[in-house]
Scaffold this motif. Structure first.
Motif, short mmCIF file in Angstrom:
data_model
loop_
_atom_site.label_atom_id
_atom_site.label_comp_id
_atom_site.label_asym_id
_atom_site.label_seq_id
_atom_site.Cartn_x
_atom_site.Cartn_y
_atom_site.Cartn_z
N GLU A 101 0.82 -1.21 0.00
CA GLU A 101 0.00 0.00 0.00
C GLU A 101 0.85 1.26 0.00
O GLU A 101 0.53 2.25 -0.66
CB GLU A 101 -0.92 -0.02 1.22
CG GLU A 101 -2.01 -1.09 1.14
CD GLU A 101 -2.70 -1.31 2.47
OE1 GLU A 101 -2.28 -0.69 3.46
OE2 GLU A 101 -3.65 -2.11 2.51
N LYS A 218 -7.70 -15.05 -7.23
CA LYS A 218 -8.29 -15.37 -5.93
C LYS A 218 -8.95 -16.74 -5.91
O LYS A 218 -9.21 -17.29 -4.84
CB LYS A 218 -9.31 -14.30 -5.53
CG LYS A 218 -10.45 -14.11 -6.54
CD LYS A 218 -11.38 -13.00 -6.09
CE LYS A 218 -12.48 -12.76 -7.10
NZ LYS A 218 -13.41 -11.70 -6.67
N ASP A 234 -5.54 2.81 -11.37
CA ASP A 234 -6.98 2.55 -11.26
C ASP A 234 -7.27 1.06 -11.32
O ASP A 234 -8.11 0.53 -10.58
CB ASP A 234 -7.74 3.26 -12.39
CG ASP A 234 -7.79 4.77 -12.21
OD1 ASP A 234 -7.53 5.22 -11.08
OD2 ASP A 234 -8.07 5.47 -13.19
N ASP A 237 -6.18 -0.65 -8.05
CA ASP A 237 -7.16 -0.40 -6.99
C ASP A 237 -8.39 -1.29 -7.15
O ASP A 237 -8.89 -1.87 -6.18
CB ASP A 237 -7.58 1.07 -6.98
CG ASP A 237 -6.49 1.98 -6.43
OD1 ASP A 237 -5.59 1.47 -5.75
OD2 ASP A 237 -6.55 3.19 -6.70
N LYS A 238 -8.88 -1.40 -8.37
CA LYS A 238 -10.08 -2.21 -8.62
C LYS A 238 -9.80 -3.69 -8.35
O LYS A 238 -10.65 -4.41 -7.83
CB LYS A 238 -10.56 -2.01 -10.05
CG LYS A 238 -11.16 -0.63 -10.29
CD LYS A 238 -11.53 -0.42 -11.75
CE LYS A 238 -12.08 0.99 -11.98
NZ LYS A 238 -12.37 1.23 -13.41
N ASP A 239 -8.60 -4.15 -8.73
CA ASP A 239 -8.23 -5.55 -8.47
C ASP A 239 -8.21 -5.83 -6.98
O ASP A 239 -8.70 -6.86 -6.51
CB ASP A 239 -6.86 -5.85 -9.07
CG ASP A 239 -6.96 -6.42 -10.48
OD1 ASP A 239 -8.10 -6.54 -10.98
OD2 ASP A 239 -5.93 -6.74 -11.08
N TRP A 240 -7.63 -4.92 -6.21
CA TRP A 240 -7.56 -5.12 -4.76
C TRP A 240 -8.97 -5.16 -4.16
O TRP A 240 -9.25 -5.95 -3.27
CB TRP A 240 -6.74 -4.01 -4.11
CG TRP A 240 -5.28 -4.09 -4.45
CD1 TRP A 240 -4.67 -4.96 -5.32
CD2 TRP A 240 -4.24 -3.25 -3.95
NE1 TRP A 240 -3.33 -4.70 -5.39
CE2 TRP A 240 -3.03 -3.67 -4.57
CE3 TRP A 240 -4.22 -2.19 -3.05
CZ2 TRP A 240 -1.81 -3.05 -4.29
CZ3 TRP A 240 -2.99 -1.58 -2.79
CH2 TRP A 240 -1.81 -2.00 -3.39
N GLU A 241 -9.84 -4.28 -4.66
CA GLU A 241 -11.22 -4.25 -4.16
C GLU A 241 -11.95 -5.56 -4.47
O GLU A 241 -12.81 -5.99 -3.72
CB GLU A 241 -11.97 -3.08 -4.78
CG GLU A 241 -11.51 -1.71 -4.28
CD GLU A 241 -12.15 -0.57 -5.04
OE1 GLU A 241 -12.99 -0.86 -5.94
OE2 GLU A 241 -11.83 0.60 -4.76
N LYS A 242 -11.58 -6.19 -5.58
CA LYS A 242 -12.21 -7.46 -5.98
C LYS A 242 -11.61 -8.66 -5.25
O LYS A 242 -12.09 -9.78 -5.41
CB LYS A 242 -12.06 -7.67 -7.49
CG LYS A 242 -12.84 -6.67 -8.33
CD LYS A 242 -12.54 -6.88 -9.81
CE LYS A 242 -13.25 -5.85 -10.68
NZ LYS A 242 -12.89 -5.99 -12.11
N GLY A 243 -10.56 -8.43 -4.48
CA GLY A 243 -10.00 -9.52 -3.70
C GLY A 243 -8.77 -10.18 -4.28
O GLY A 243 -8.26 -11.16 -3.73
N THR A 245 -4.90 -10.69 -4.83
CA THR A 245 -3.78 -10.45 -3.94
C THR A 245 -2.57 -9.98 -4.74
O THR A 245 -2.11 -10.70 -5.64
CB THR A 245 -3.38 -11.74 -3.18
OG1 THR A 245 -4.52 -12.24 -2.50
CG2 THR A 245 -2.27 -11.46 -2.20
#
Length: 262
Positions: A101, A218, A234, A237-243, A245
């Motif tokens: 992060e 995942k 962007d 960020d979207k990948d992290w929000e979707k889970g 790793t």
């Protein structure tokens, strides 16, 4: 070694470096931004007081060193049947994620890269290497290789020698093995890469420490490379929000690291 040092190497050794292997360590990223230094990453990270005590105990600001110590402690706990609540594992994962992060937060934008250096000089020099091994987590090398707009088709003279300036997509000259479309990502296809090597000479790019470009699927655990026609951040960020790793190789032993790299 910073990227600008490649110019000095090329001037001194020239064709002797053709088909050599280039290793890019942390200094290459620091040459663009001092924020990539471990001390800067440490200062920026949102550590708890307890986590800071770990760094103080070992007198270091090196994330990876602390992660290795925590991994070793976890292995000892398993043998001695200690830490049933797996607190050490939790702290390990928290620090690993804070490293990711923090790099994401302090990362310079693409416009910070000097086009005169990257487009006219560094890119061409990198094409002469057989392999490039990038030990950094950032986007800098990827940006250098993927930034279009400078390729042309005429020879130039530099340092008393003539060089060809190539025309077309930069990825006609570089490969990293991620080619197969997998939804919103690319998946690694080793056989395809080997076939491409025989078809034409390319410079192979490897990221043995992982990179912001890569995530673990995942569901299947497969390593994937993000795709983007716009802002890479962007997509991250979207990948992290979707889970998904982020793939950072920060395991504690050589064997564990090798398994993740493979």
């Amino acid at each position: 070694m910073g990227y600008e040092c490649l110019l000095a190497l090329d001037k001194k050794y020239g064709d002797e470096l053709k088909n050599a292997t280039l290793i890019l360590g942390n200094g290459s990223s620091i040459s663009y931004s001092s924020k990539f230094a471990y001390s800067s990453l440490y200062d920026e990270a949102a550590f708890t007081d307890e986590e800071k005590q770990l760094f103080d105990k070992f007198k270091t600001n090196n994330f990876e060193y602390i992660l290795r110590k925590l991994f070793q402690a976890s292995e000892v706990n398993k043998v001695l049947e200690l830490d049933q609540g797996k607190k050490v594992n939790s702290v390990y994962e928290n620090i690993r994620l804070k490293l990711i992060e923090t790099i994401r937060c302090i990362h310079p934008v693409m416009s910070d890269i000097d086009p005169a250096t990257v487009h006219d000089k560094v890119f061409r020099i990198m094409m002469d290497y057989r392999y490039i091994i990038d030990l950094n987590y950032d986007f800098l090398l990827y940006w250098i290789l993927s930034n279009n707009g400078f390729l042309s088709s005429f020879p130039i003279e530099e340092n008393g020698a003539r060089r060809n300036v190539f025309q077309g997509s930069p990825f006609q000259y570089f490969y990293d093995g991620f080619r197969k479309n997998c939804g919103t990502h690319l998946s690694f296809d080793y056989d395809f890469v080997e076939e491409e090597i025989r078809k034409e000479e390319k410079t192979g790019i490897f990221y043995p420490h992982g990179n912001l470009l890569f995530v673990r699927d995942k569901f299947a655990g497969e390593t994937l490379k993000i795709k983007s026609d716009g802002d890479l951040f962007d997509v991250v960020d979207k990948d992290w929000e979707k889970g998904y790793t982020p793939l950072f190789i920060s395991e504690g032993t050589a064997n564990k690291k090798m398994n993740s790299i493979r």
